[in-house]
Design an enzyme around this catalytic site. Structure first.
Site, PDB file in Angstrom:
ATOM      1  N   HIS A  15      -2.458   7.299   7.321  1.00 20.05           N
ATOM      2  CA  HIS A  15      -1.495   8.227   6.702  1.00 20.05           C
ATOM      3  C   HIS A  15      -2.188   9.516   6.258  1.00 20.05           C
ATOM      4  CE1 HIS A  15       2.385   6.195   6.518  1.00 20.05           C
ATOM      5  NE2 HIS A  15       1.860   5.098   5.999  1.00 20.05           N
ATOM      6  N   HIS A  25      -4.122   1.196   7.912  1.00 15.85           N
ATOM      7  CA  HIS A  25      -2.778   1.789   7.924  1.00 15.85           C
ATOM      8  C   HIS A  25      -2.691   2.935   6.912  1.00 15.85           C
ATOM      9  CE1 HIS A  25       1.806   1.167   7.942  1.00 15.85           C
ATOM     10  NE2 HIS A  25       1.615   1.945   6.900  1.00 15.85           N
ATOM     11  N   GLU A  26      -3.215   2.707   5.697  1.00 23.33           N
ATOM     12  CA  GLU A  26      -3.148   3.744   4.652  1.00 23.33           C
ATOM     13  C   GLU A  26      -4.039   4.932   4.998  1.00 23.33           C
ATOM     14  OE1 GLU A  26      -0.789   3.413   2.879  1.00 23.33           O
ATOM     15  OE2 GLU A  26      -0.478   1.259   3.023  1.00 23.33           O
ATOM     16  N   GLY A  69       0.846  -1.193   0.000  1.00 18.15           N
ATOM     17  CA  GLY A  69       0.000   0.000   0.000  1.00 18.15           C
ATOM     18  C   GLY A  69       0.874   1.231   0.000  1.00 18.15           C
ATOM     19  N   GLN A 129       2.882  10.055   1.573  1.00 19.62           N
ATOM     20  CA  GLN A 129       4.215   9.427   1.659  1.00 19.62           C
ATOM     21  C   GLN A 129       5.116   9.822   0.494  1.00 19.62           C
ATOM     22  OE1 GLN A 129       2.476   5.272   2.418  1.00 19.62           O
ATOM     23  NE2 GLN A 129       4.405   5.200   3.542  1.00 19.62           N
ATOM     24  N   CYS A 179       6.257  -0.054   7.623  1.00 22.34           N
ATOM     25  CA  CYS A 179       5.846   1.126   6.860  1.00 22.34           C
ATOM     26  C   CYS A 179       7.031   1.587   6.025  1.00 22.34           C
ATOM     27  CB  CYS A 179       5.405   2.246   7.800  1.00 22.34           C
ATOM     28  SG  CYS A 179       4.872   3.732   6.923  1.00 22.34           S
ATOM     29  N   LEU A 180       6.755   1.910   4.760  1.00 24.94           N
ATOM     30  CA  LEU A 180       7.827   2.340   3.865  1.00 24.94           C
ATOM     31  C   LEU A 180       8.470   3.644   4.338  1.00 24.94           C
ATOM     32  CD1 LEU A 180       6.099   1.474   0.473  1.00 24.94           C
ATOM     33  CD2 LEU A 180       7.846   0.163   1.702  1.00 24.94           C
TER      34      LEU A 180
HETATM   35  O1  GNR Z   1       4.108  -2.671   2.678  1.00 22.55           O
HETATM   36  C1  GNR Z   1       3.445  -2.517   3.707  1.00 22.55           C
HETATM   37  N1  GNR Z   1       3.118  -3.611   4.448  1.00 22.55           N
HETATM   38  C2  GNR Z   1       2.185  -3.581   5.486  1.00 22.55           C
HETATM   39  C3  GNR Z   1       2.097  -4.683   6.324  1.00 22.55           C
HETATM   40  C4  GNR Z   1       1.190  -4.714   7.351  1.00 22.55           C
HETATM   41  C5  GNR Z   1       0.333  -3.658   7.547  1.00 22.55           C
HETATM   42  C6  GNR Z   1       0.416  -2.536   6.736  1.00 22.55           C
HETATM   43  C7  GNR Z   1       1.325  -2.500   5.704  1.00 22.55           C
HETATM   44  S1  GNR Z   1       1.395  -1.116   4.655  1.00 22.55           S
HETATM   45  C8  GNR Z   1       3.079  -1.162   4.145  1.00 22.55           C
HETATM   46  C9  GNR Z   1       3.358  -0.098   3.096  1.00 22.55           C
HETATM   47  C10 GNR Z   1       3.151   1.276   3.697  1.00 22.55           C
HETATM   48  O2  GNR Z   1       3.923   1.825   4.430  1.00 22.55           O
HETATM   49  N2  GNR Z   1       2.024   1.879   3.381  1.00 22.55           N
HETATM   50  O3  GNR Z   1       1.747   3.088   3.915  1.00 22.55           O
HETATM   51 NI    NI Z   2       2.868   3.216   5.777  1.00 21.30          NI
END
Ligand code: GNR
Ligand code: NI
Length: 173
Positions: free
Chosen positions: A141, A137-138, A48, A53, A95-96
């Site tokens: 952000h 999670h997204e 995601g 980001q 998270c990236l």
């Molecule tokens: O690549 C991602 N893996 C992930 C694993 C578990 C819960 C959420 C994520 S999102 C993350 C990519 C990211 O930072 N998206 O904002």
């Molecule tokens: Ni993230």
């Protein structure tokens, strides 16, 4: 393949800002931005990516849980959680924007997410499992919230200090 974009890393104030709704006037820019967000996410690799980001303060997310086996790219414009289960699930997240850092995060097990597609049509996704965690999670952000904000201050500071230390070692000066 479109050009990738640099991913902002913690600490960056742009990751803590609330993103603004996508408007019709943004549509032309999205036809360039969305393919670049997918290219950036696939290359990272991640499942995601939220527009903030890559430094774009708009309520826009791309997701693909299975880029390898069965690519299913999803674009979410102005997504919102309209229902969440009382039941929660704990799973490890990364998270990236905090590369190399992982922690268990507890969130609602199931969510219903309402969003628009690139054509402006409305959709709802009933998500569970990894998709439910990824969407939450997204969407976080878009409100300037990172997975570490769901942890105790002790665990959060441990991760933030470790990230800063690893950054120092990687880029001395
Ligand atoms: O690549 C991602 N893996 C992930 C694993 C578990 C819960 C959420 C994520 S999102 C993350 C990519 C990211 O930072 N998206 O904002
Ligand atoms: Ni993230």
């Amino acid at each position: 393949m479109s050009d990738t974009l640099p991913i902002l890393l913690v600490p960056d104030a742009r990751l803590k800002a609330r993103a603004r709704p996508v408007l019709a006037e943004h549509a032309p820019a999205l036809s360039d931005l969305v393919p670049r967000m997918f290219a950036t996410m696939y290359r990272a690799p991640g499942i995601g990516l939220a527009a903030p980001q890559v430094g774009v303060p708009l309520r826009l997310v791309v997701v693909d849980l299975l880029p390898e086996e069965k690519p299913t790219p999803i674009v979410l414009v102005n997504p919102e959680i309209v229902a969440a289960s009382e039941e929660t699930t704990t799973r490890e997240e990364g998270c990236l924007s905090l590369p190399g850092q992982y922690a268990d995060v507890t969130r609602p097990s199931r969510v219903r997410v309402r969003h628009l597609d690139l054509a402006g049509a409305a959709h709802e996704i009933d998500a569970e499992g990894l998709l439910a965690a990824c969407l939450q999670h997204e969407l976080d952000h878009l409100d300037g919230v990172l997975f570490v904000d769901h942890l105790s201050p002790l665990k959060r500071n441990m991760i933030l200090r470790r990230l800063a230390k690893e950054k120092r070692l990687k880029e001395p000066q």
